[in-house]
Design a protein around this motif. Structure first.
Motif, PDB file in Angstrom:
ATOM      1  N   VAL A 126       1.003  -1.133   0.067  1.00 28.16           N
ATOM      2  CA  VAL A 126       0.096  -0.270  -0.056  1.00 28.16           C
ATOM      3  C   VAL A 126       0.923   1.191  -0.006  1.00 28.16           C
ATOM      4  N   VAL A 127       0.794   2.031  -0.955  1.00 29.65           N
ATOM      5  CA  VAL A 127       1.525   3.338  -1.235  1.00 29.65           C
ATOM      6  C   VAL A 127       0.670   4.572  -1.033  1.00 29.65           C
ATOM      7  N   ASN A 128      -0.616   4.455  -0.910  1.00 28.05           N
ATOM      8  CA  ASN A 128      -1.324   5.749  -0.767  1.00 28.05           C
ATOM      9  C   ASN A 128      -2.957   5.143  -0.286  1.00 28.05           C
ATOM     10  N   VAL A 129      -3.481   5.983   0.483  1.00 28.96           N
ATOM     11  CA  VAL A 129      -4.829   5.750   0.934  1.00 28.96           C
ATOM     12  C   VAL A 129      -5.729   6.776   0.482  1.00 28.96           C
ATOM     13  N   ILE A 130      -6.603   6.636  -0.266  1.00 21.10           N
ATOM     14  CA  ILE A 130      -7.423   7.834  -0.828  1.00 21.10           C
ATOM     15  C   ILE A 130      -9.071   7.609  -0.834  1.00 21.10           C
ATOM     16  N   SER A 131      -9.622   8.623  -0.305  1.00 19.50           N
ATOM     17  CA  SER A 131     -11.045   8.786  -0.145  1.00 19.50           C
ATOM     18  C   SER A 131     -11.763   9.215  -1.524  1.00 19.50           C
ATOM     19  N   VAL A 132     -12.865   8.588  -1.887  1.00 17.81           N
ATOM     20  CA  VAL A 132     -13.590   8.743  -2.857  1.00 17.81           C
ATOM     21  C   VAL A 132     -15.131   9.226  -2.551  1.00 17.81           C
ATOM     22  N   GLY A 133     -15.535  10.212  -3.028  1.00 20.97           N
ATOM     23  CA  GLY A 133     -17.107  10.698  -2.884  1.00 20.97           C
ATOM     24  C   GLY A 133     -17.969   9.715  -3.442  1.00 20.97           C
ATOM     25  N   ASP A 134     -19.181   9.646  -2.574  1.00 24.39           N
ATOM     26  CA  ASP A 134     -20.366   8.903  -2.965  1.00 24.39           C
ATOM     27  C   ASP A 134     -20.643   9.136  -4.458  1.00 24.39           C
ATOM     28  N   ASP A 135     -20.766  10.101  -4.966  1.00 28.45           N
ATOM     29  CA  ASP A 135     -21.116  10.269  -6.273  1.00 28.45           C
ATOM     30  C   ASP A 135     -20.097   9.500  -7.405  1.00 28.45           C
ATOM     31  N   ASP A 136     -18.936   9.311  -6.931  1.00 27.37           N
ATOM     32  CA  ASP A 136     -17.911   8.805  -7.926  1.00 27.37           C
ATOM     33  C   ASP A 136     -18.001   7.149  -7.683  1.00 27.37           C
ATOM     34  N   LEU A 137     -18.803   6.552  -7.025  1.00 30.58           N
ATOM     35  CA  LEU A 137     -18.886   5.221  -6.755  1.00 30.58           C
ATOM     36  C   LEU A 137     -20.085   4.502  -7.382  1.00 30.58           C
ATOM     37  N   LEU A 138     -20.949   5.333  -7.918  1.00 30.63           N
ATOM     38  CA  LEU A 138     -22.448   5.051  -8.474  1.00 30.63           C
ATOM     39  C   LEU A 138     -22.213   4.604 -10.006  1.00 30.63           C
ATOM     40  N   ASN A 139     -22.744   3.347 -10.341  1.00 28.35           N
ATOM     41  CA  ASN A 139     -22.655   3.108 -11.588  1.00 28.35           C
ATOM     42  C   ASN A 139     -23.722   3.657 -12.518  1.00 28.35           C
ATOM     43  N   SER A 140     -24.075   3.267 -13.570  1.00 26.48           N
ATOM     44  CA  SER A 140     -25.119   3.946 -14.457  1.00 26.48           C
ATOM     45  C   SER A 140     -26.385   3.731 -14.018  1.00 26.48           C
ATOM     46  N   ASN A 141     -26.625   2.516 -13.144  1.00 24.50           N
ATOM     47  CA  ASN A 141     -27.791   2.295 -12.724  1.00 24.50           C
ATOM     48  C   ASN A 141     -27.998   3.076 -11.476  1.00 24.50           C
ATOM     49  N   GLY A 142     -27.147   3.712 -10.917  1.00 24.40           N
ATOM     50  CA  GLY A 142     -27.146   4.326  -9.455  1.00 24.40           C
ATOM     51  C   GLY A 142     -26.728   3.661  -8.264  1.00 24.40           C
ATOM     52  N   ARG A 152     -23.965   1.628  -5.988  1.00 29.31           N
ATOM     53  CA  ARG A 152     -22.604   1.705  -5.592  1.00 29.31           C
ATOM     54  C   ARG A 152     -21.912   0.548  -6.035  1.00 29.31           C
ATOM     55  N   GLU A 153     -20.515   0.772  -6.749  1.00 29.57           N
ATOM     56  CA  GLU A 153     -19.725  -0.533  -6.880  1.00 29.57           C
ATOM     57  C   GLU A 153     -18.480  -0.183  -6.887  1.00 29.57           C
ATOM     58  N   GLU A 154     -17.503  -0.910  -6.128  1.00 31.79           N
ATOM     59  CA  GLU A 154     -16.277  -0.734  -5.985  1.00 31.79           C
ATOM     60  C   GLU A 154     -15.724  -0.501  -7.305  1.00 31.79           C
ATOM     61  N   SER A 155     -15.934  -1.226  -8.524  1.00 29.94           N
ATOM     62  CA  SER A 155     -15.274  -1.065  -9.661  1.00 29.94           C
ATOM     63  C   SER A 155     -15.515   0.432 -10.396  1.00 29.94           C
ATOM     64  N   THR A 156     -16.561   0.890 -10.008  1.00 30.67           N
ATOM     65  CA  THR A 156     -16.834   2.474 -10.421  1.00 30.67           C
ATOM     66  C   THR A 156     -15.712   3.262  -9.788  1.00 30.67           C
ATOM     67  N   GLY A 157     -15.603   3.150  -8.617  1.00 26.71           N
ATOM     68  CA  GLY A 157     -14.669   3.944  -7.853  1.00 26.71           C
ATOM     69  C   GLY A 157     -13.207   3.636  -8.329  1.00 26.71           C
ATOM     70  N   ILE A 158     -13.076   2.424  -8.535  1.00 24.68           N
ATOM     71  CA  ILE A 158     -11.649   2.143  -9.265  1.00 24.68           C
ATOM     72  C   ILE A 158     -11.409   2.649 -10.709  1.00 24.68           C
ATOM     73  N   ALA A 159     -12.297   2.798 -11.367  1.00 25.97           N
ATOM     74  CA  ALA A 159     -12.421   3.092 -13.047  1.00 25.97           C
ATOM     75  C   ALA A 159     -12.151   4.870 -12.391  1.00 25.97           C
ATOM     76  N   TYR A 160     -13.052   5.438 -11.619  1.00 17.89           N
ATOM     77  CA  TYR A 160     -12.702   6.903 -11.197  1.00 17.89           C
ATOM     78  C   TYR A 160     -11.644   7.000 -10.809  1.00 17.89           C
ATOM     79  N   LEU A 161     -10.817   6.386 -10.031  1.00 20.54           N
ATOM     80  CA  LEU A 161      -9.346   6.841  -9.629  1.00 20.54           C
ATOM     81  C   LEU A 161      -8.598   6.510 -10.839  1.00 20.54           C
ATOM     82  N   LYS A 162      -8.485   5.578 -11.449  1.00 19.20           N
ATOM     83  CA  LYS A 162      -7.680   5.199 -12.710  1.00 19.20           C
ATOM     84  C   LYS A 162      -7.880   6.488 -13.785  1.00 19.20           C
ATOM     85  N   ASN A 163      -9.189   6.738 -13.932  1.00 17.63           N
ATOM     86  CA  ASN A 163      -9.268   8.083 -14.962  1.00 17.63           C
ATOM     87  C   ASN A 163      -8.590   9.402 -14.419  1.00 17.63           C
TER      88      ASN A 163
END
Length: 91
Positions: A12-28, A30-41
């Motif tokens: 672990v080299v960093n710990v990052i908070s992600v807001g709720d809106d950035d965790l929601l998929n197209s169906n509204g 919450r998904e871990e993969s959506t948060g990961i995609a947000y961080l990668k982008n």
């Protein structure tokens, strides 16, 4: 809000908070993969991220910088755990 650990070579080299809106998929939902995609982008597509939980309800413990991530067990590990009482010797 969710918390993600950035993993580099199993550490672990960093710990990052992600807001709720950035965790929601197209169906509204919450998904871990959506948060990961947000961080990668946002931070770079070559980085690896794994969600961690402040209460340790999943993946063992809350990730901290310097902890290890065991992909096989899908868990974070403290490389320097405190000694157990049973291991302490008087004097």
């Amino acid at each position: 809000m969710a918390v993600f650990a950035e993993i580099e070579n199993g550490k672990v080299v960093n710990v990052i908070s992600v807001g709720d809106d950035d965790l929601l998929n197209s169906n509204g939902e919450r998904e871990e993969s959506t948060g990961i995609a947000y961080l990668k982008n946002t931070l770079g597509s070559s980085r690896d991220f794994v969600e961690t939980y402040t209460d340790g309800r999943a993946r063992g413990v809350m990730a901290q910088i310097g902890f290890l991530y065991d992909t096989g067990k899908d868990t974070f590990v403290d490389p320097n755990p405190p000694p157990h009482w049973s291991e302490l010797k008087p004097g």
